[in-house]
Design an enzyme around this catalytic site. Sequence first.
Site, short mmCIF file in Angstrom:
data_model
loop_
_atom_site.label_atom_id
_atom_site.label_comp_id
_atom_site.label_asym_id
_atom_site.label_seq_id
_atom_site.Cartn_x
_atom_site.Cartn_y
_atom_site.Cartn_z
N HIS A 155 67.57 74.33 26.71
CA HIS A 155 66.40 73.53 27.08
C HIS A 155 66.78 72.55 28.19
CE1 HIS A 155 64.71 74.97 23.26
NE2 HIS A 155 63.53 74.70 23.79
N LYS A 159 65.55 66.87 26.67
CA LYS A 159 65.28 67.12 25.25
C LYS A 159 66.23 66.29 24.39
CE LYS A 159 64.51 70.87 21.92
NZ LYS A 159 63.24 70.34 21.43
#
Length: 268
Positions: A155, A159
């Site tokens: 990600h 995040k």
Amino acid sequence: MTKAIVTGAAGRMGSRIMSLISVTEGIEVTGAVEMKGHSVLGKDIGETLGLDKTGVVIEDDIKKCINKGDVVIDFTHHDVVVDHLRIAAENDKAMVIGTTGLTMNEIESIKNLAKNTRCVLAPNMSVGVNVMFKVLEYAAEVLGDNFDVEIVEAHHNLKKDAPSGTAAKMARIIAESLGRDLDKVGVYERKGMVGVRTKDEIGIQTVRAGDIIGEHTVIFGGVGERLEFIHRAHSRDNFASGAIRAAIWIINRENGLYDMQDVLGLRD
Ligand code: NAD
């Protein structure tokens, strides 16, 4: 025509959902809500999306527009979701909850409130990811103990949590399919002389880099072969279109709590 109220209307997800609804047949936005004090309050949603005016103005309280719609689509913050669902249930409106980070208490409240209305709750609304959940369950069942399972998720660098809720759910599905307890067999990092891989372990590794929207790779490594299942999100539209599909699906259901497996007809 399904009439949708979008809460979190100026957010990354809320605004994509409203844009996609504007080009989707069978559904329209009839209400939009943002947090008190937000700069978009009072504006027409067309104006905020760079489209023609629609006559739908962004309100600061869901109560002001709850009766304009059939279903609430909520991508906001976990601490407002229960209130939004309570108001939806009191007014006999359905709800789709995509908001994540819900506490156990909030999930309990959602379960109770969903007895009085119909609600879809899914931390990942992507159709592809939900099909992959089902495929993984089947693959693990057939491949059994002879294949090593490793999950790698990637990600963007903003995040905050790791591993992703989706990777954790994939690991749980595979562990259940193999009759293992994930709390005992999950291995989240390796460094140094960790010894050879145990047969039962399920590795879950995390990559954080740049602006990756979300990638999940599940490897089943056997002798002389390996299978890899990969899901790559190219944009947030995959979550937004799943939420819209859920909103159209949920309005005619019986009261209760559903997830994307129900929406997609993947439940056994
Ligand atoms: P975001 O911060 O861009 O948007 C959230 C919006 O909600 C903000 O505009 C905020 O002002 C608004 N908001 C907060 N409190 C509110 C209130 N009381 N009433 C109305 N609006 C309110 O975040 P995002 O990226 O759009 O994500 C929102 C949520 O959805 C997060 O929990 C995220 O993890 C989750 N998410 C879920 C999926 C899925 O597939 N289920 C996919 C992506 C994101």
